[in-house]
Design a protein around this motif. Structure first.
Motif, PDB file in Angstrom:
ATOM      1  N   TYR A  48      53.865 -48.481  54.584  1.00  0.00           N
ATOM      2  CA  TYR A  48      52.598 -47.836  55.357  1.00  0.00           C
ATOM      3  C   TYR A  48      53.039 -47.556  56.876  1.00  0.00           C
ATOM      4  O   TYR A  48      54.223 -47.936  56.911  1.00  0.00           O
ATOM      5  CB  TYR A  48      51.748 -49.240  55.573  1.00  0.00           C
ATOM      6  CG  TYR A  48      52.380 -50.354  56.494  1.00  0.00           C
ATOM      7  CD1 TYR A  48      52.546 -50.480  57.683  1.00  0.00           C
ATOM      8  CD2 TYR A  48      52.706 -51.412  55.577  1.00  0.00           C
ATOM      9  CE1 TYR A  48      52.901 -51.530  58.425  1.00  0.00           C
ATOM     10  CE2 TYR A  48      53.290 -52.552  56.291  1.00  0.00           C
ATOM     11  CZ  TYR A  48      53.452 -52.478  57.500  1.00  0.00           C
ATOM     12  OH  TYR A  48      54.109 -53.477  58.326  1.00  0.00           O
ATOM     13  N   SER A  49      52.373 -46.747  57.611  1.00  0.00           N
ATOM     14  CA  SER A  49      52.850 -46.386  58.858  1.00  0.00           C
ATOM     15  C   SER A  49      52.535 -47.435  59.747  1.00  0.00           C
ATOM     16  O   SER A  49      51.191 -47.872  59.869  1.00  0.00           O
ATOM     17  CB  SER A  49      52.327 -44.859  59.108  1.00  0.00           C
ATOM     18  OG  SER A  49      51.079 -45.033  59.083  1.00  0.00           O
ATOM     19  N   ILE A  50      53.406 -47.688  60.765  1.00  0.00           N
ATOM     20  CA  ILE A  50      52.984 -48.568  61.838  1.00  0.00           C
ATOM     21  C   ILE A  50      51.968 -47.673  62.959  1.00  0.00           C
ATOM     22  O   ILE A  50      52.116 -46.566  62.757  1.00  0.00           O
ATOM     23  CB  ILE A  50      54.394 -48.871  62.796  1.00  0.00           C
ATOM     24  CG1 ILE A  50      54.955 -47.729  63.354  1.00  0.00           C
ATOM     25  CG2 ILE A  50      55.172 -49.675  61.926  1.00  0.00           C
ATOM     26  CD1 ILE A  50      56.007 -47.867  64.370  1.00  0.00           C
ATOM     27  N   PRO A  51      51.244 -48.229  63.616  1.00  0.00           N
ATOM     28  CA  PRO A  51      50.440 -47.577  64.431  1.00  0.00           C
ATOM     29  C   PRO A  51      50.957 -46.357  65.331  1.00  0.00           C
ATOM     30  O   PRO A  51      51.856 -46.698  66.037  1.00  0.00           O
ATOM     31  CB  PRO A  51      49.801 -48.546  65.334  1.00  0.00           C
ATOM     32  CG  PRO A  51      49.838 -50.019  64.532  1.00  0.00           C
ATOM     33  CD  PRO A  51      51.238 -49.868  64.058  1.00  0.00           C
ATOM     34  N   HIS A  52      50.321 -45.216  65.138  1.00  0.00           N
ATOM     35  CA  HIS A  52      51.141 -44.230  65.597  1.00  0.00           C
ATOM     36  C   HIS A  52      50.374 -43.314  66.383  1.00  0.00           C
ATOM     37  O   HIS A  52      50.702 -41.772  66.599  1.00  0.00           O
ATOM     38  CB  HIS A  52      52.045 -43.510  64.805  1.00  0.00           C
ATOM     39  CG  HIS A  52      51.361 -42.864  63.626  1.00  0.00           C
ATOM     40  ND1 HIS A  52      51.231 -41.507  63.396  1.00  0.00           N
ATOM     41  CD2 HIS A  52      51.013 -43.305  62.357  1.00  0.00           C
ATOM     42  CE1 HIS A  52      50.379 -41.405  62.080  1.00  0.00           C
ATOM     43  NE2 HIS A  52      50.311 -42.390  61.566  1.00  0.00           N
ATOM     44  N   ASP A  53      48.946 -43.744  66.754  1.00  0.00           N
ATOM     45  CA  ASP A  53      48.041 -42.840  67.547  1.00  0.00           C
ATOM     46  C   ASP A  53      48.035 -43.065  68.782  1.00  0.00           C
ATOM     47  O   ASP A  53      47.182 -42.735  69.774  1.00  0.00           O
ATOM     48  CB  ASP A  53      46.724 -43.280  66.743  1.00  0.00           C
ATOM     49  CG  ASP A  53      46.148 -44.554  67.019  1.00  0.00           C
ATOM     50  OD1 ASP A  53      47.331 -45.497  67.035  1.00  0.00           O
ATOM     51  OD2 ASP A  53      45.150 -45.083  66.937  1.00  0.00           O
ATOM     52  N   GLY A  54      49.160 -43.717  69.509  1.00  0.00           N
ATOM     53  CA  GLY A  54      49.410 -43.782  70.978  1.00  0.00           C
ATOM     54  C   GLY A  54      50.564 -43.521  71.448  1.00  0.00           C
ATOM     55  O   GLY A  54      51.425 -42.534  70.777  1.00  0.00           O
ATOM     56  N   PRO A  55      50.954 -43.803  72.647  1.00  0.00           N
ATOM     57  CA  PRO A  55      52.392 -43.610  73.284  1.00  0.00           C
ATOM     58  C   PRO A  55      53.373 -43.811  72.223  1.00  0.00           C
ATOM     59  O   PRO A  55      54.356 -42.696  72.374  1.00  0.00           O
ATOM     60  CB  PRO A  55      52.258 -44.335  74.574  1.00  0.00           C
ATOM     61  CG  PRO A  55      51.338 -45.435  74.417  1.00  0.00           C
ATOM     62  CD  PRO A  55      50.222 -44.791  73.405  1.00  0.00           C
ATOM     63  N   VAL A  56      53.479 -44.701  71.526  1.00  0.00           N
ATOM     64  CA  VAL A  56      54.735 -44.923  70.817  1.00  0.00           C
ATOM     65  C   VAL A  56      54.860 -43.815  69.717  1.00  0.00           C
ATOM     66  O   VAL A  56      55.882 -43.387  69.413  1.00  0.00           O
ATOM     67  CB  VAL A  56      54.765 -46.516  70.243  1.00  0.00           C
ATOM     68  CG1 VAL A  56      55.874 -46.708  69.070  1.00  0.00           C
ATOM     69  CG2 VAL A  56      54.766 -47.426  71.425  1.00  0.00           C
ATOM     70  N   GLY A  57      53.609 -43.634  69.023  1.00  0.00           N
ATOM     71  CA  GLY A  57      53.735 -42.467  68.135  1.00  0.00           C
ATOM     72  C   GLY A  57      53.917 -41.199  68.628  1.00  0.00           C
ATOM     73  O   GLY A  57      54.750 -40.502  67.919  1.00  0.00           O
ATOM     74  N   GLN A  58      53.653 -41.002  69.832  1.00  0.00           N
ATOM     75  CA  GLN A  58      54.091 -39.528  70.371  1.00  0.00           C
ATOM     76  C   GLN A  58      55.544 -39.593  70.730  1.00  0.00           C
ATOM     77  O   GLN A  58      56.295 -38.694  70.566  1.00  0.00           O
ATOM     78  CB  GLN A  58      53.434 -39.295  71.782  1.00  0.00           C
ATOM     79  CG  GLN A  58      51.884 -39.171  71.799  1.00  0.00           C
ATOM     80  CD  GLN A  58      51.528 -39.026  73.193  1.00  0.00           C
ATOM     81  OE1 GLN A  58      51.736 -39.858  74.019  1.00  0.00           O
ATOM     82  NE2 GLN A  58      50.070 -38.277  73.237  1.00  0.00           N
ATOM     83  N   LEU A  59      56.178 -40.699  71.055  1.00  0.00           N
ATOM     84  CA  LEU A  59      57.513 -40.973  71.322  1.00  0.00           C
ATOM     85  C   LEU A  59      58.338 -40.705  69.986  1.00  0.00           C
ATOM     86  O   LEU A  59      59.347 -39.881  70.110  1.00  0.00           O
ATOM     87  CB  LEU A  59      57.862 -42.359  71.784  1.00  0.00           C
ATOM     88  CG  LEU A  59      59.473 -42.741  72.071  1.00  0.00           C
ATOM     89  CD1 LEU A  59      59.815 -41.876  73.359  1.00  0.00           C
ATOM     90  CD2 LEU A  59      59.701 -44.215  72.187  1.00  0.00           C
ATOM     91  N   LEU A  60      57.855 -41.108  68.772  1.00  0.00           N
ATOM     92  CA  LEU A  60      58.229 -41.070  67.661  1.00  0.00           C
ATOM     93  C   LEU A  60      58.435 -39.505  67.074  1.00  0.00           C
ATOM     94  O   LEU A  60      59.426 -39.020  66.738  1.00  0.00           O
ATOM     95  CB  LEU A  60      57.722 -41.720  66.380  1.00  0.00           C
ATOM     96  CG  LEU A  60      57.649 -43.405  66.549  1.00  0.00           C
ATOM     97  CD1 LEU A  60      56.840 -43.963  65.302  1.00  0.00           C
ATOM     98  CD2 LEU A  60      59.085 -43.739  66.309  1.00  0.00           C
ATOM     99  N   GLN A  61      57.331 -38.950  67.330  1.00  0.00           N
ATOM    100  CA  GLN A  61      57.033 -37.418  67.224  1.00  0.00           C
ATOM    101  C   GLN A  61      58.232 -36.811  67.874  1.00  0.00           C
ATOM    102  O   GLN A  61      58.864 -35.713  67.421  1.00  0.00           O
ATOM    103  CB  GLN A  61      55.584 -37.016  67.367  1.00  0.00           C
ATOM    104  CG  GLN A  61      55.249 -35.823  66.818  1.00  0.00           C
ATOM    105  CD  GLN A  61      53.868 -35.369  67.216  1.00  0.00           C
ATOM    106  OE1 GLN A  61      53.236 -36.093  67.969  1.00  0.00           O
ATOM    107  NE2 GLN A  61      53.407 -34.431  66.506  1.00  0.00           N
ATOM    108  N   HIS A  62      58.252 -36.901  69.326  1.00  0.00           N
ATOM    109  CA  HIS A  62      59.199 -36.333  70.109  1.00  0.00           C
ATOM    110  C   HIS A  62      60.563 -36.516  69.845  1.00  0.00           C
ATOM    111  O   HIS A  62      61.524 -35.747  70.069  1.00  0.00           O
ATOM    112  CB  HIS A  62      58.777 -36.553  71.565  1.00  0.00           C
ATOM    113  CG  HIS A  62      57.578 -35.870  72.298  1.00  0.00           C
ATOM    114  ND1 HIS A  62      57.197 -34.707  72.017  1.00  0.00           N
ATOM    115  CD2 HIS A  62      56.529 -36.491  72.637  1.00  0.00           C
ATOM    116  CE1 HIS A  62      56.049 -34.178  72.516  1.00  0.00           C
ATOM    117  NE2 HIS A  62      55.600 -35.599  72.846  1.00  0.00           N
ATOM    118  N   THR A  63      60.864 -37.478  69.255  1.00  0.00           N
ATOM    119  CA  THR A  63      62.221 -37.912  68.948  1.00  0.00           C
ATOM    120  C   THR A  63      62.545 -37.582  67.385  1.00  0.00           C
ATOM    121  O   THR A  63      63.455 -37.973  66.842  1.00  0.00           O
ATOM    122  CB  THR A  63      62.682 -39.240  69.294  1.00  0.00           C
ATOM    123  OG1 THR A  63      61.701 -40.216  68.652  1.00  0.00           O
ATOM    124  CG2 THR A  63      62.786 -39.571  70.740  1.00  0.00           C
TER     125      THR A  63
END
Ligand code: BEZ
Ligand code: FE
Length: 289
Positions: A191-206
């Motif tokens: 499953y995916s960890i919650p990624h609809d917030g700032p941590v999700g954006q961080l994952l996306q940008h990295t």
């Protein structure tokens, strides 16, 4: 101190907090200031970048409430949770390894007897879990408290479902006199960890994904032994090599074979395919004082 410059600022802050009464707090704060300043000097942090950082942390704080802990998630994806867990639980060889706690534990989960079903209506293929709880010397530990929690086959924990008013995929049982335990549940899926917030954006940008490999959480407590917080992972599954929160240890990976309909090991007749998992836990005795 006046006329502070980009070098002397570190000494100035250390001097300002020199009166910190608590020795451990002083050690932590002095080191934090030194590393923070060295970081800003090393990357030559600009004002715009610093402002972005403040905005990011502000958003992490704003999305955090009693149901969602974005700061823990941030610590998890940065590997800090795994680092702190690893250096806090240096156990002798032979003991079951600890791993990250995660944000979805709930204390006071429903108590079940051995053989009970923790799924409690959660959707997924059935899974029969069994094993033992022993001490490092091989002694069976009777009456150990075993908390178990997991997501359903859509990758959701019960606490993430607004429509649910009762526990699903979680329970608490006790090991039997010979140290054994067994219960029924559903098979865990990635499953995916919650990624609809700032941590999700961080994952996306990295360039990172938010997925965790399939796992079952355990917390095992017994008097005279260190509490064990860990997971058991499903061998052969996706994301074992790239867990978003760095929780996988090879000793925690086990087979969860799939069986055709028939009779499960505990004698339950099964009209549909089901899985089984056997995992033995070894607890570290608390050092005598
Ligand atoms: C979990 O396994 O439940 C989890 C761990 C760290 C972050 C998010 C979820
Ligand atoms: Fe989990």
């Amino acid at each position: 101190m006046i006329d502070i410059d980009e070098r002397s600022i570190t000494r100035a802050v250390l001097k300002a907090q020199a009166g910190t009464g608590n020795a451990r707090l002083k050690e932590v704060m002095d080191s934090l200031v030194r590393h923070l300043h060295d970081f800003a000097r090393e990357v030559q942090l600009t004002e715009a970048e610093w402002s972005l950082g403040i905005d990011f942390l502000t958003r992490v704080g704003k999305i955090t409430d009693d149901k969602r802990q974005e700061f823990i998630l941030l610590s998890d994806v940065l590997g800090l949770s795994t680092l702190v867990t690893a250096q806090s639980h240096r156990r002798p060889a032979g003991c079951t390894e600890a791993t990250v706690f995660g944000p979805f534990f709930v204390s006071g989960a429903p108590e079940i007897e051995n053989g009970g079903d923790i799924a409690n209506g959660a959707c997924g293929e059935p899974c029969f879990v069994r094993g033992s709880v022993r001490g490092l010397g091989g002694e069976p530990i009777a009456g150990a408290s075993i908390d178990v929690w997991q997501s359903d086959d859509e990758g959701c924990y019960d606490v993430q479902r607004a429509d649910l008013d009762h526990a699903q995929g979680r329970g608490r049982l006790r090991s039997l006199a010979d140290g054994s335990y067994h219960f029924r549940s559903i098979v865990a899926v990635p499953y995916s960890i919650p990624h609809d917030g700032p941590v999700g954006q961080l994952l996306q940008h990295t360039g990172r994904h938010p997925w965790r490999p399939a796992h079952l959480h355990f917390m095992i407590q017994a008097p005279g032994y260190e509490t064990l917080i860990t997971h058991v992972f499903r061998s052969g599954g996706e994301y074992l090599e790239s867990d978003a929160v760095f929780g996988v240890r090879s000793t925690l990976i086990a087979d969860w074979p799939r069986h055709e309909a028939g009779v499960a090991a505990d004698g339950t007749p099964m009209a549909t395919p089901y899985h089984s998992l056997t995992y033995d836990f070894v607890l570290n005795p608390v050092a005598p004082r």
